[in-house]
Motif scaffolding. Structure first.
Motif, mmCIF file in Angstrom:
data_model
loop_
_atom_site.group_PDB
_atom_site.id
_atom_site.type_symbol
_atom_site.label_atom_id
_atom_site.label_comp_id
_atom_site.label_asym_id
_atom_site.label_seq_id
_atom_site.Cartn_x
_atom_site.Cartn_y
_atom_site.Cartn_z
ATOM 1 N N CYS A 111 0.830 -1.197 0.000
ATOM 2 C CA CYS A 111 0.000 0.000 0.000
ATOM 3 C C CYS A 111 0.871 1.257 0.000
ATOM 4 C CB CYS A 111 -0.917 -0.025 1.211
ATOM 5 S SG CYS A 111 -1.755 1.514 1.565
ATOM 6 N N SER A 112 0.827 2.029 -1.072
ATOM 7 C CA SER A 112 1.642 3.246 -1.156
ATOM 8 C C SER A 112 1.148 4.318 -0.186
ATOM 9 C CB SER A 112 1.635 3.784 -2.591
ATOM 10 O OG SER A 112 0.314 4.074 -3.022
ATOM 11 N N PHE A 113 -0.171 4.374 0.057
ATOM 12 C CA PHE A 113 -0.692 5.330 1.034
ATOM 13 C C PHE A 113 -0.173 5.015 2.439
ATOM 14 C CE2 PHE A 113 -4.013 5.589 -2.296
ATOM 15 C CZ PHE A 113 -3.940 6.952 -2.549
ATOM 16 N N ASN B 234 2.256 6.220 7.303
ATOM 17 C CA ASN B 234 2.731 5.531 8.502
ATOM 18 C C ASN B 234 3.863 6.257 9.225
ATOM 19 O OD1 ASN B 234 0.833 3.525 8.285
ATOM 20 N ND2 ASN B 234 2.218 1.995 7.399
ATOM 21 N N PRO B 235 4.864 6.823 8.531
ATOM 22 C CA PRO B 235 5.952 7.485 9.267
ATOM 23 C C PRO B 235 5.471 8.602 10.191
ATOM 24 C CG PRO B 235 6.620 7.098 6.997
ATOM 25 C CD PRO B 235 5.158 6.762 7.074
ATOM 26 N N GLY B 236 4.569 9.437 9.714
ATOM 27 C CA GLY B 236 4.037 10.504 10.562
ATOM 28 C C GLY B 236 3.271 9.957 11.752
ATOM 29 N N PHE B 237 2.516 8.882 11.519
ATOM 30 C CA PHE B 237 1.787 8.263 12.626
ATOM 31 C C PHE B 237 2.749 7.709 13.668
ATOM 32 C CE2 PHE B 237 0.375 4.143 14.370
ATOM 33 C CZ PHE B 237 -0.563 4.623 15.270
ATOM 34 N N TYR B 238 3.818 7.043 13.225
ATOM 35 C CA TYR B 238 4.769 6.476 14.185
ATOM 36 C C TYR B 238 5.473 7.559 14.989
ATOM 37 C CZ TYR B 238 4.157 1.742 12.421
ATOM 38 O OH TYR B 238 3.628 0.523 12.092
ATOM 39 N N ASN B 239 5.777 8.685 14.368
ATOM 40 C CA ASN B 239 6.362 9.797 15.123
ATOM 41 C C ASN B 239 5.405 10.270 16.203
ATOM 42 O OD1 ASN B 239 8.779 9.885 13.691
ATOM 43 N ND2 ASN B 239 7.989 11.336 12.170
ATOM 44 N N GLY C 88 -11.136 0.498 20.263
ATOM 45 C CA GLY C 88 -12.336 -0.059 19.684
ATOM 46 C C GLY C 88 -13.112 0.886 18.799
ATOM 47 N N PHE C 89 -12.663 2.146 18.657
ATOM 48 C CA PHE C 89 -13.375 3.137 17.856
ATOM 49 C C PHE C 89 -12.592 3.427 16.581
ATOM 50 C CE2 PHE C 89 -14.791 3.782 22.194
ATOM 51 C CZ PHE C 89 -16.163 3.887 22.039
ATOM 52 N N ALA C 90 -13.238 3.235 15.432
ATOM 53 C CA ALA C 90 -12.586 3.461 14.144
ATOM 54 C C ALA C 90 -12.373 4.953 13.930
ATOM 55 C CB ALA C 90 -13.428 2.874 13.021
ATOM 56 N N ILE C 91 -11.152 5.320 13.544
ATOM 57 C CA ILE C 91 -10.803 6.708 13.279
ATOM 58 C C ILE C 91 -11.116 7.024 11.814
ATOM 59 C CG2 ILE C 91 -8.951 8.413 13.305
ATOM 60 C CD1 ILE C 91 -9.765 7.300 16.072
ATOM 61 N N PRO C 92 -11.816 8.113 11.528
ATOM 62 C CA PRO C 92 -12.131 8.449 10.131
ATOM 63 C C PRO C 92 -10.875 8.491 9.266
ATOM 64 C CG PRO C 92 -13.373 9.849 11.624
ATOM 65 C CD PRO C 92 -12.418 9.076 12.477
ATOM 66 N N ALA C 93 -10.991 8.014 8.038
ATOM 67 C CA ALA C 93 -9.834 7.890 7.156
ATOM 68 C C ALA C 93 -9.185 9.230 6.850
ATOM 69 C CB ALA C 93 -10.255 7.200 5.859
ATOM 70 N N ALA C 94 -9.956 10.305 6.880
ATOM 71 C CA ALA C 94 -9.414 11.621 6.544
ATOM 72 C C ALA C 94 -8.652 12.269 7.698
ATOM 73 C CB ALA C 94 -10.547 12.549 6.104
ATOM 74 N N THR C 95 -8.627 11.646 8.855
ATOM 75 C CA THR C 95 -7.950 12.212 10.018
ATOM 76 C C THR C 95 -6.451 12.322 9.769
ATOM 77 O OG1 THR C 95 -9.609 11.223 11.479
ATOM 78 C CG2 THR C 95 -7.536 11.911 12.492
ATOM 79 N N ASN C 96 -5.866 13.404 10.263
ATOM 80 C CA ASN C 96 -4.422 13.592 10.176
ATOM 81 C C ASN C 96 -3.747 12.738 11.247
ATOM 82 O OD1 ASN C 96 -1.760 14.447 10.135
ATOM 83 N ND2 ASN C 96 -2.264 16.618 9.925
ATOM 84 N N TYR C 97 -3.051 11.683 10.838
ATOM 85 C CA TYR C 97 -2.419 10.779 11.797
ATOM 86 C C TYR C 97 -1.215 11.411 12.494
ATOM 87 C CZ TYR C 97 -5.085 6.913 9.650
ATOM 88 O OH TYR C 97 -6.070 6.078 9.195
ATOM 89 N N ASN C 98 -0.737 12.538 12.001
ATOM 90 C CA ASN C 98 0.447 13.182 12.581
ATOM 91 C C ASN C 98 0.118 13.999 13.816
ATOM 92 O OD1 ASN C 98 1.256 12.218 10.115
ATOM 93 N ND2 ASN C 98 2.221 14.107 9.418
ATOM 94 N N GLN C 99 -1.135 14.400 13.981
ATOM 95 C CA GLN C 99 -1.495 15.327 15.043
ATOM 96 C C GLN C 99 -1.665 14.615 16.383
ATOM 97 O OE1 GLN C 99 -4.992 17.438 13.719
ATOM 98 N NE2 GLN C 99 -3.823 18.804 12.372
#
Length: 330
Positions: free
Chosen positions: A36-38, A43-48, A99-110
Protein backbone atom coordinates in the motif's frame (compact mmCIF):
# COMPACT_ATOMS: atom_id res chain seq x y z
CA UNK A 1 -20.93 12.23 67.50
CA UNK A 2 -17.43 13.45 66.58
CA UNK A 3 -16.17 9.88 66.94
CA UNK A 4 -18.91 8.69 64.59
CA UNK A 5 -17.91 11.28 61.99
CA UNK A 6 -14.30 10.18 62.24
CA UNK A 7 -15.26 6.54 61.75
CA UNK A 8 -17.36 7.40 58.68
CA UNK A 9 -14.56 9.57 57.24
CA UNK A 10 -12.01 6.81 57.80
CA UNK A 11 -14.31 4.22 56.19
CA UNK A 12 -14.79 6.41 53.13
CA UNK A 13 -11.03 6.91 52.78
CA UNK A 14 -10.39 3.15 52.97
CA UNK A 15 -13.17 2.51 50.44
CA UNK A 16 -11.70 5.04 48.01
CA UNK A 17 -8.24 3.56 48.36
CA UNK A 18 -9.32 -0.04 47.86
CA UNK A 19 -11.90 0.56 45.12
CA UNK A 20 -10.13 3.09 42.91
CA UNK A 21 -10.37 2.84 39.14
CA UNK A 22 -7.05 2.54 37.33
CA UNK A 23 -5.75 4.30 34.18
CA UNK A 24 -7.07 2.84 30.94
CA UNK A 25 -4.36 2.28 28.36
CA UNK A 26 -4.93 3.21 24.73
CA UNK A 27 -5.11 0.12 22.52
CA UNK A 28 -4.20 0.90 18.90
CA UNK A 29 -5.05 -1.50 16.09
CA UNK A 30 -3.19 -0.21 13.05
CA UNK A 31 -4.31 -1.85 9.81
CA UNK A 32 -1.66 -1.61 7.12
CA UNK A 33 -0.29 -3.41 4.06
CA UNK A 34 3.22 -3.74 2.61
CA UNK A 35 2.01 -3.08 -0.94
CA UNK A 36 0.00 0.00 0.00
CA UNK A 37 1.64 3.25 -1.16
CA UNK A 38 -0.69 5.33 1.03
CA UNK A 39 0.54 3.33 4.03
CA UNK A 40 4.15 4.12 3.13
CA UNK A 41 3.36 7.84 3.01
CA UNK A 42 1.15 8.05 6.13
CA UNK A 43 2.73 5.53 8.50
CA UNK A 44 5.95 7.48 9.27
CA UNK A 45 4.04 10.50 10.56
CA UNK A 46 1.79 8.26 12.63
CA UNK A 47 4.77 6.48 14.19
CA UNK A 48 6.36 9.80 15.12
CA UNK A 49 3.11 10.73 16.82
CA UNK A 50 2.82 7.33 18.49
CA UNK A 51 6.34 7.50 19.92
CA UNK A 52 5.42 10.67 21.80
CA UNK A 53 2.49 9.01 23.59
CA UNK A 54 2.45 7.20 26.93
CA UNK A 55 0.45 4.19 28.06
CA UNK A 56 -0.28 2.92 24.56
CA UNK A 57 -0.41 -0.69 23.35
CA UNK A 58 0.14 -0.73 19.58
CA UNK A 59 -0.40 -3.53 17.06
CA UNK A 60 0.24 -3.49 13.32
CA UNK A 61 -2.32 -5.78 11.70
CA UNK A 62 -1.42 -6.48 8.10
CA UNK A 63 -4.67 -6.54 6.21
CA UNK A 64 -5.70 -8.61 3.22
CA UNK A 65 -7.21 -5.51 1.68
CA UNK A 66 -6.39 -3.97 -0.68
CA UNK A 67 -3.65 -6.51 -1.50
CA UNK A 68 -3.71 -10.16 -0.44
CA UNK A 69 -0.14 -10.49 -1.77
CA UNK A 70 1.14 -8.64 1.33
CA UNK A 71 3.87 -10.91 2.71
CA UNK A 72 3.17 -10.14 6.37
CA UNK A 73 -0.57 -10.62 5.85
CA UNK A 74 0.03 -14.06 4.35
CA UNK A 75 1.96 -15.12 7.46
CA UNK A 76 -1.07 -14.50 9.71
CA UNK A 77 -3.99 -14.27 7.30
CA UNK A 78 -6.89 -15.84 9.22
CA UNK A 79 -6.25 -13.99 12.49
CA UNK A 80 -5.66 -10.68 10.70
CA UNK A 81 -8.86 -11.12 8.69
CA UNK A 82 -10.78 -11.78 11.91
CA UNK A 83 -9.88 -8.34 13.27
CA UNK A 84 -10.53 -6.61 9.93
CA UNK A 85 -13.97 -8.20 9.59
CA UNK A 86 -14.76 -7.42 13.23
CA UNK A 87 -14.55 -3.68 12.51
CA UNK A 88 -15.53 -3.77 8.85
CA UNK A 89 -12.20 -2.35 7.67
CA UNK A 90 -12.19 -1.95 3.88
CA UNK A 91 -8.89 -0.16 3.18
CA UNK A 92 -5.49 0.77 4.52
CA UNK A 93 -4.07 2.49 6.38
CA UNK A 94 -6.78 2.44 9.03
CA UNK A 95 -6.70 3.06 12.77
CA UNK A 96 -8.92 1.75 15.56
CA UNK A 97 -8.27 3.27 18.99
CA UNK A 98 -9.82 1.56 22.00
CA UNK A 99 -12.34 -0.06 19.68
CA UNK A 100 -13.38 3.14 17.86
CA UNK A 101 -12.59 3.46 14.14
CA UNK A 102 -10.80 6.71 13.28
CA UNK A 103 -12.13 8.45 10.13
CA UNK A 104 -9.83 7.89 7.16
CA UNK A 105 -9.41 11.62 6.54
CA UNK A 106 -7.95 12.21 10.02
CA UNK A 107 -4.42 13.59 10.18
CA UNK A 108 -2.42 10.78 11.80
CA UNK A 109 0.45 13.18 12.58
CA UNK A 110 -1.50 15.33 15.04
CA UNK A 111 -1.26 14.65 18.78
CA UNK A 112 -4.99 15.41 18.99
CA UNK A 113 -5.53 11.96 17.45
CA UNK A 114 -5.01 10.49 20.93
CA UNK A 115 -6.60 13.26 23.01
CA UNK A 116 -10.15 11.78 23.29
CA UNK A 117 -8.70 8.56 24.74
CA UNK A 118 -6.31 10.05 27.28
CA UNK A 119 -6.90 10.31 31.04
CA UNK A 120 -9.60 7.64 30.97
CA UNK A 121 -10.01 5.07 33.73
CA UNK A 122 -11.17 1.47 33.99
CA UNK A 123 -12.58 -0.70 36.79
CA UNK A 124 -10.21 -3.54 35.82
CA UNK A 125 -6.49 -4.05 35.45
CA UNK A 126 -4.61 -6.57 33.33
CA UNK A 127 -1.28 -8.11 34.20
CA UNK A 128 0.55 -10.03 31.48
CA UNK A 129 3.36 -12.37 32.44
CA UNK A 130 5.56 -14.26 30.01
CA UNK A 131 8.41 -16.74 30.12
CA UNK A 132 10.47 -17.71 27.10
CA UNK A 133 12.04 -21.15 27.00
CA UNK A 134 15.14 -21.08 24.85
CA UNK A 135 14.33 -19.98 21.34
CA UNK A 136 11.32 -22.16 20.61
CA UNK A 137 8.45 -21.66 23.06
CA UNK A 138 6.79 -19.09 25.28
CA UNK A 139 4.34 -19.34 28.15
CA UNK A 140 1.95 -16.45 28.82
CA UNK A 141 -0.29 -15.84 31.80
CA UNK A 142 -2.94 -13.11 31.90
CA UNK A 143 -4.53 -11.90 35.12
CA UNK A 144 -7.68 -9.78 34.82
CA UNK A 145 -8.43 -8.15 38.18
CA UNK A 146 -11.42 -6.15 39.40
CA UNK A 147 -10.14 -2.88 40.86
CA UNK A 148 -13.44 -1.05 41.45
CA UNK A 149 -17.19 -1.62 41.46
CA UNK A 150 -18.64 -1.94 37.96
CA UNK A 151 -21.63 -2.98 35.88
CA UNK A 152 -19.71 -4.71 33.10
CA UNK A 153 -21.41 -7.63 31.45
CA UNK A 154 -19.81 -10.30 29.31
CA UNK A 155 -16.57 -9.05 27.75
CA UNK A 156 -14.13 -10.55 25.26
CA UNK A 157 -10.55 -11.33 26.23
CA UNK A 158 -8.08 -11.28 23.34
CA UNK A 159 -4.52 -12.53 23.89
CA UNK A 160 -1.80 -12.82 21.29
CA UNK A 161 1.84 -12.40 20.32
CA UNK A 162 3.48 -9.67 18.26
CA UNK A 163 6.97 -8.90 17.00
CA UNK A 164 8.34 -5.49 17.95
CA UNK A 165 10.24 -4.93 14.68
CA UNK A 166 10.19 -6.90 11.44
CA UNK A 167 12.91 -6.01 8.96
CA UNK A 168 11.42 -6.61 5.54
CA UNK A 169 11.71 -4.58 2.36
CA UNK A 170 8.08 -4.20 1.34
CA UNK A 171 7.10 -3.40 -2.26
CA UNK A 172 5.80 -0.02 -1.02
CA UNK A 173 9.28 0.97 0.20
CA UNK A 174 8.78 0.36 3.94
CA UNK A 175 11.70 -1.59 5.41
CA UNK A 176 10.82 -1.66 9.13
CA UNK A 177 7.44 -2.78 10.45
CA UNK A 178 6.59 -2.25 14.11
CA UNK A 179 4.62 -4.36 16.61
CA UNK A 180 3.53 -6.81 13.95
CA UNK A 181 0.63 -9.06 14.99
CA UNK A 182 1.94 -12.63 14.73
CA UNK A 183 -0.50 -15.05 16.31
CA UNK A 184 -3.78 -15.22 18.18
CA UNK A 185 -3.55 -17.15 21.46
CA UNK A 186 -7.16 -16.78 22.48
CA UNK A 187 -10.33 -14.76 21.92
CA UNK A 188 -12.92 -15.84 24.48
CA UNK A 189 -15.87 -14.39 26.40
CA UNK A 190 -15.28 -13.69 30.09
CA UNK A 191 -17.42 -12.49 32.98
CA UNK A 192 -15.53 -9.89 35.01
CA UNK A 193 -15.78 -10.65 38.77
CA UNK A 194 -17.99 -8.24 40.69
CA UNK A 195 -16.01 -8.37 43.94
CA UNK A 196 -13.15 -5.89 44.15
CA UNK A 197 -9.85 -7.78 44.34
CA UNK A 198 -11.08 -10.92 42.58
CA UNK A 199 -9.18 -12.09 39.49
CA UNK A 200 -9.47 -14.31 36.46
CA UNK A 201 -6.33 -16.16 35.35
CA UNK A 202 -5.67 -17.50 31.85
CA UNK A 203 -2.62 -19.47 30.71
CA UNK A 204 -1.28 -20.02 27.20
CA UNK A 205 1.64 -21.79 25.57
CA UNK A 206 2.91 -21.03 22.07
CA UNK A 207 5.74 -22.26 19.91
CA UNK A 208 8.06 -20.21 17.76
CA UNK A 209 7.60 -19.87 14.02
CA UNK A 210 10.35 -19.84 11.43
CA UNK A 211 9.01 -16.52 10.13
CA UNK A 212 9.61 -14.80 13.48
CA UNK A 213 12.60 -13.36 15.25
CA UNK A 214 11.74 -15.00 18.57
CA UNK A 215 13.92 -12.55 20.51
CA UNK A 216 11.57 -9.76 19.40
CA UNK A 217 8.31 -11.49 20.32
CA UNK A 218 6.11 -10.03 23.08
CA UNK A 219 2.66 -10.80 24.48
CA UNK A 220 -0.41 -8.57 24.64
CA UNK A 221 -3.90 -8.81 26.11
CA UNK A 222 -7.04 -6.71 25.87
CA UNK A 223 -10.59 -6.87 27.23
CA UNK A 224 -13.31 -5.57 24.93
CA UNK A 225 -17.00 -4.81 25.39
CA UNK A 226 -19.09 -7.19 23.30
CA UNK A 227 -21.93 -4.73 22.64
CA UNK A 228 -20.14 -1.54 21.54
CA UNK A 229 -16.59 -2.84 20.82
CA UNK A 230 -14.99 -0.34 23.24
CA UNK A 231 -11.79 -1.57 24.88
CA UNK A 232 -12.12 -1.80 28.66
CA UNK A 233 -8.41 -2.37 29.34
CA UNK A 234 -5.22 -3.56 27.65
CA UNK A 235 -1.64 -4.45 28.50
CA UNK A 236 1.52 -5.83 26.91
CA UNK A 237 4.97 -7.09 27.81
CA UNK A 238 8.30 -6.30 26.20
CA UNK A 239 10.32 -8.87 24.23
CA UNK A 240 12.79 -9.21 27.14
CA UNK A 241 10.13 -9.78 29.82
CA UNK A 242 10.55 -12.99 31.81
CA UNK A 243 8.33 -12.48 34.84
CA UNK A 244 6.08 -15.53 34.98
CA UNK A 245 5.45 -16.31 38.66
CA UNK A 246 5.50 -20.08 38.32
CA UNK A 247 5.56 -20.71 42.08
CA UNK A 248 2.92 -18.16 43.01
CA UNK A 249 0.26 -19.77 45.20
CA UNK A 250 -2.15 -16.98 44.34
CA UNK A 251 -2.13 -17.76 40.65
CA UNK A 252 -1.84 -21.53 40.71
CA UNK A 253 -5.05 -23.49 40.17
CA UNK A 254 -5.74 -27.24 40.14
CA UNK A 255 -6.94 -26.77 36.57
CA UNK A 256 -3.40 -25.76 35.60
CA UNK A 257 -2.52 -29.45 35.95
CA UNK A 258 -4.55 -30.45 32.91
CA UNK A 259 -3.16 -32.49 30.04
CA UNK A 260 -4.29 -31.54 26.51
CA UNK A 261 -2.84 -33.69 23.73
CA UNK A 262 -1.77 -34.06 21.01
CA UNK A 263 -1.15 -30.38 20.37
CA UNK A 264 -0.77 -29.61 17.49
CA UNK A 265 -3.34 -32.14 16.28
CA UNK A 266 -4.82 -33.19 12.96
CA UNK A 267 -8.08 -34.59 14.31
CA UNK A 268 -8.75 -35.81 17.87
CA UNK A 269 -7.89 -33.77 20.96
CA UNK A 270 -7.74 -35.47 24.37
CA UNK A 271 -8.24 -33.67 27.67
CA UNK A 272 -7.28 -35.31 30.97
CA UNK A 273 -7.56 -33.99 34.54
CA UNK A 274 -6.07 -35.11 37.82
CA UNK A 275 -9.50 -35.19 39.50
CA UNK A 276 -13.03 -36.37 38.73
CA UNK A 277 -14.80 -33.01 38.95
CA UNK A 278 -17.38 -32.32 36.27
CA UNK A 279 -15.66 -29.98 33.85
CA UNK A 280 -17.04 -27.90 30.99
CA UNK A 281 -14.96 -27.63 27.82
CA UNK A 282 -15.62 -25.00 25.18
CA UNK A 283 -13.64 -24.64 21.95
CA UNK A 284 -13.55 -21.21 20.25
CA UNK A 285 -12.32 -20.23 16.80
CA UNK A 286 -10.13 -17.18 16.09
CA UNK A 287 -13.07 -14.75 16.23
CA UNK A 288 -14.50 -16.07 19.50
CA UNK A 289 -17.28 -18.25 18.09
CA UNK A 290 -18.12 -21.48 19.92
CA UNK A 291 -17.40 -24.42 17.60
CA UNK A 292 -17.58 -27.32 20.09
CA UNK A 293 -18.45 -27.90 23.73
CA UNK A 294 -18.87 -30.82 26.09
CA UNK A 295 -18.84 -31.83 29.76
CA UNK A 296 -16.81 -34.69 31.24
CA UNK A 297 -15.18 -36.09 34.37
CA UNK A 298 -11.47 -36.98 34.44
CA UNK A 299 -11.09 -37.22 30.65
CA UNK A 300 -12.80 -36.26 27.41
CA UNK A 301 -12.19 -36.20 23.68
CA UNK A 302 -13.00 -33.68 20.96
CA UNK A 303 -12.99 -34.51 17.26
CA UNK A 304 -11.79 -31.58 15.16
CA UNK A 305 -11.48 -33.16 11.74
CA UNK A 306 -14.39 -31.17 10.28
CA UNK A 307 -12.96 -27.80 11.38
CA UNK A 308 -10.75 -25.47 9.37
CA UNK A 309 -7.02 -25.57 10.08
CA UNK A 310 -5.79 -22.85 12.39
CA UNK A 311 -5.41 -21.80 16.02
CA UNK A 312 -8.28 -22.37 18.46
CA UNK A 313 -8.82 -21.56 22.13
CA UNK A 314 -9.99 -24.24 24.52
CA UNK A 315 -11.59 -23.11 27.79
CA UNK A 316 -11.97 -25.49 30.75
CA UNK A 317 -14.00 -24.57 33.81
CA UNK A 318 -15.18 -26.29 36.98
CA UNK A 319 -15.62 -25.29 40.61
CA UNK A 320 -11.84 -25.24 41.06
CA UNK A 321 -11.19 -22.58 38.43
CA UNK A 322 -10.95 -21.62 34.77
CA UNK A 323 -8.10 -21.95 32.28
CA UNK A 324 -7.72 -21.22 28.59
CA UNK A 325 -5.12 -22.82 26.32
CA UNK A 326 -4.30 -22.56 22.62
CA UNK A 327 -4.76 -25.52 20.30
CA UNK A 328 -3.28 -25.81 16.81
CA UNK A 329 -5.21 -27.79 14.21
CA UNK A 330 -3.06 -28.81 11.25
Amino acid sequence: MKYLYLVIFFSLCVSNQTEAQVPRKIFVEHFTNTLCSFCASRNPGFYNNLNNQNDVVHLSIHSGTPYTQCFLYQQNASSSDARRFYYGITGTPALVLNGFAIPAATNYNQTSLFTPFQSQTSPISIRVEQQKYGSDSIRVRVVVKTEAMHSLGTEQLWVGLAEDTVFYAGPNGETEHYDVYRVNLGFVPINIPLAVGDSLVYSYTAFSNTNWDFNRIFAFAMVQNTSNQSVTQSESTSPSTNNLTVNSQKLESPLNRVLIYPNPTTNALNVRLENDLETSVVLYNSIGQVVQQLKFKESGELFLGDLAKGIYSIRLSNRKGIITRSVVLK
